[in-house]
Design an enzyme around this catalytic site. Structure first.
Site, mmCIF file in Angstrom:
data_model
loop_
_atom_site.group_PDB
_atom_site.id
_atom_site.type_symbol
_atom_site.label_atom_id
_atom_site.label_comp_id
_atom_site.label_asym_id
_atom_site.label_seq_id
_atom_site.Cartn_x
_atom_site.Cartn_y
_atom_site.Cartn_z
ATOM 1 N N GLU A 47 50.432 -9.762 11.164
ATOM 2 C CA GLU A 47 49.524 -8.692 10.725
ATOM 3 C C GLU A 47 48.087 -9.077 11.102
ATOM 4 O OE1 GLU A 47 48.705 -9.020 6.543
ATOM 5 O OE2 GLU A 47 48.524 -6.849 6.273
ATOM 6 N N LYS A 125 50.608 0.608 7.554
ATOM 7 C CA LYS A 125 51.057 -0.046 6.310
ATOM 8 C C LYS A 125 50.948 0.883 5.101
ATOM 9 C CE LYS A 125 50.034 -4.381 3.772
ATOM 10 N NZ LYS A 125 49.192 -5.611 3.897
ATOM 11 N N CYS A 174 53.406 -7.099 6.073
ATOM 12 C CA CYS A 174 53.025 -7.980 4.963
ATOM 13 C C CYS A 174 53.662 -7.566 3.631
ATOM 14 C CB CYS A 174 51.504 -8.055 4.874
ATOM 15 S SG CYS A 174 50.915 -9.407 3.813
#
Lengths: 315, 315
Positions: A47, A125, A174
């Site tokens: 990330e 995300k 993540c």
């Protein structure tokens, strides 16, 4: 006939705030070249792989340092060399980056690029951790909710190319890896290989507390193992690790098979490659038997998952 | 002030087809007495704890042996001694059993009984594995879909009594523990202690194959650890273990904390107690921070979880 792909995880050590973009890109390219030399056809970077984990810093929204962390297009001149090298080597890659759209929207994004340089899939995300506000009582800040909007693309699975044996691919970023909802939405699209990059804080390298390095690494690996098993998919989960300007990040990058077994794991907190030969047909036993969704799922009882956000406890 | 409860898992070794109900009940009572002697206030027994795992056998629906495996009420005379002993000792318990309703419906059920003998909660297994049909090509049968209807009570959380510090309790049965949907529906009700009983086959005690004892035990523990962590709850997961009439069952009964750490685990494949002091306030860090559902969940992207049953793959 087997459906194999050699994949690499390219863990990055820390990127300091003062490091130049050129220095960082050179590290990514070096890892990509080494992975290609080992026969990898797909390389997973972390990330926000081009910068330090800047959401730990409070900055004004128009601070030039902050603005410089975002990519206005992908590729673009400051990352083009990575794309060129990958295409020359016929290696695909997943990379996370901060995205600034033409409309001024900001996302924590990832793309997967095919061996021909084409972008195969894009993800923004969804499970942003942290807060919008500066928290003066906390020693460390986690300001992702300030610097990014929530992802607006859902969890789209996509096919890899035929020379990768056309696997169903999915991406998470993540904190997403701790949320079984994202895994299941991709599992329901038949995902065979989940690509994940992360920056996960470990503020307490030796303390044994809840944010201890070992406990946080255990959580990171546990979440990937169990969700890979419960969705009968391979997963490659790759860290940016080590100490960035005094703030610790866990390592523990790993490749996990559809049985939830770790088949490769990073040993350092620096730039490090992990490698595995992934056989997509190894997903079949789980997908056809234990986790045959069509045979065993009972969605009529799952309503709360979409009907409420937070907890509603019994009296 | 802490919110503690001493809980025990009462793993059962095998129950052979020829064992009498009285013999089996005596074993449960012995484990209950020993747990109470160790100070346990809540004892978790396995799934289908009063009989052998009869869904491995093909029987006619009106076979008296099959009918005798079901309970027509709970309690009833053939299990009353367990209820009486538990009440006398002020110990509560979770127990799994085959249920036959007055309407003739059959479920794979579990109840949790309070220290005063009152039934606090009831659950009917939703994720039934196996098949309705006899599968002649398979060496071993798993006929739960033949002998039980799908549970029709959802996943209801419920409160334990005040002298247990009023925890939010949830129940799952066996295969349910591998399905993150059930955990999350209970997590969304604030579950602090998940009670689980299981009978999980391991047909291949030494083989290293997909149904190997060690791999199946690893899967069992992994699923409980990760789902406990991702819902910030304690969990007690208890086996019927060992070899029943030639068919192997895994052990590995465990108590897991809200960090996903195993705090107690059975070492044998026989009757064995495991014990832990559960602090419900240890759930708070996870529920208020990493897994603060209200702050971080994004249900608008979880639609597939309820809108489709099986896989819909990208082209």
């Amino acid at each position: 006939m087997t459906r194999n792909l050699r994949v690499a995880g390219a863990q990055l050590g820390p990127i300091q705030r003062a490091d130049t973009r050129a220095q960082t890109l050179e590290r990514l390219i070096t890892l990509l070249e080494r992975a290609a030399g080992d026969g990898a056809e797909l390389v997973v970077f972390p990330e926000l792989a081009f910068t330090t984990f800047f959401p730990r810093w409070w900055m004004a929204e128009d601070d030039p340092e902050l603005i410089g962390c975002y990519e206005r297009a992908m590729p673009n001149p400051q990352v083009q060399a990575l794309f060129d090298k990958a295409k020359a080597l016929s290696v695909g890659f997943y990379v996370g980056y901060a995205e600034l759209t033409p409309e001024g929207k900001r996302f924590n994004s990832a793309i997967t690029v095919g061996p021909d340089g084409r972008i195969l899939g894009k993800y923004r995300k969804i499970h942003l951790p942290g807060s919008k506000e500066f928290r003066p009582q906390q020693q460390y800040q986690q300001l992702e909710k300030r610097y990014f909007e929530y992802g607006d693309l859902g969890f789209p699975a996509f096919r890899g190319p035929k020379n990768w044996n056309a696997p169903v691919l999915g991406m998470l970023i993540c904190n997403d890896r701790r949320w079984p909802e994202g895994w299941r939405v991709l599992g329901l699209q038949g995902v065979e290989l989940m690509l994940i990059g992360y920056n996960s804080a470990a503020y307490d390298p030796n303390g044994g507390g809840a944010e201890d390095l070992n406990i946080r690494t255990f959580h990171s690996t546990l979440a990937v193992q169990a969700n890979a098993y419960m969705n009968a998919t391979w997963a490659v989960s790759v860290a940016k690790a080590g100490v960035e300007d005094g703030s610790g990040l866990i390592g523990g990058s790993c490749i996990v098979d559809p049985n939830g077994m770790v088949v490769a794991q990073a040993k350092t907190l620096g730039d490090e490659l992990i490698l595995a030969d992934v056989d997509f047909d190894a997903c079949r036993q789980g997908k056809e038997k234990m986790f045959n969704f069509a045979a065993h799922r009972r969605p009529q009882w799952y309503g709360r998952i979409v009907e409420q956000v937070g907890v509603v406890a019994p009296e």
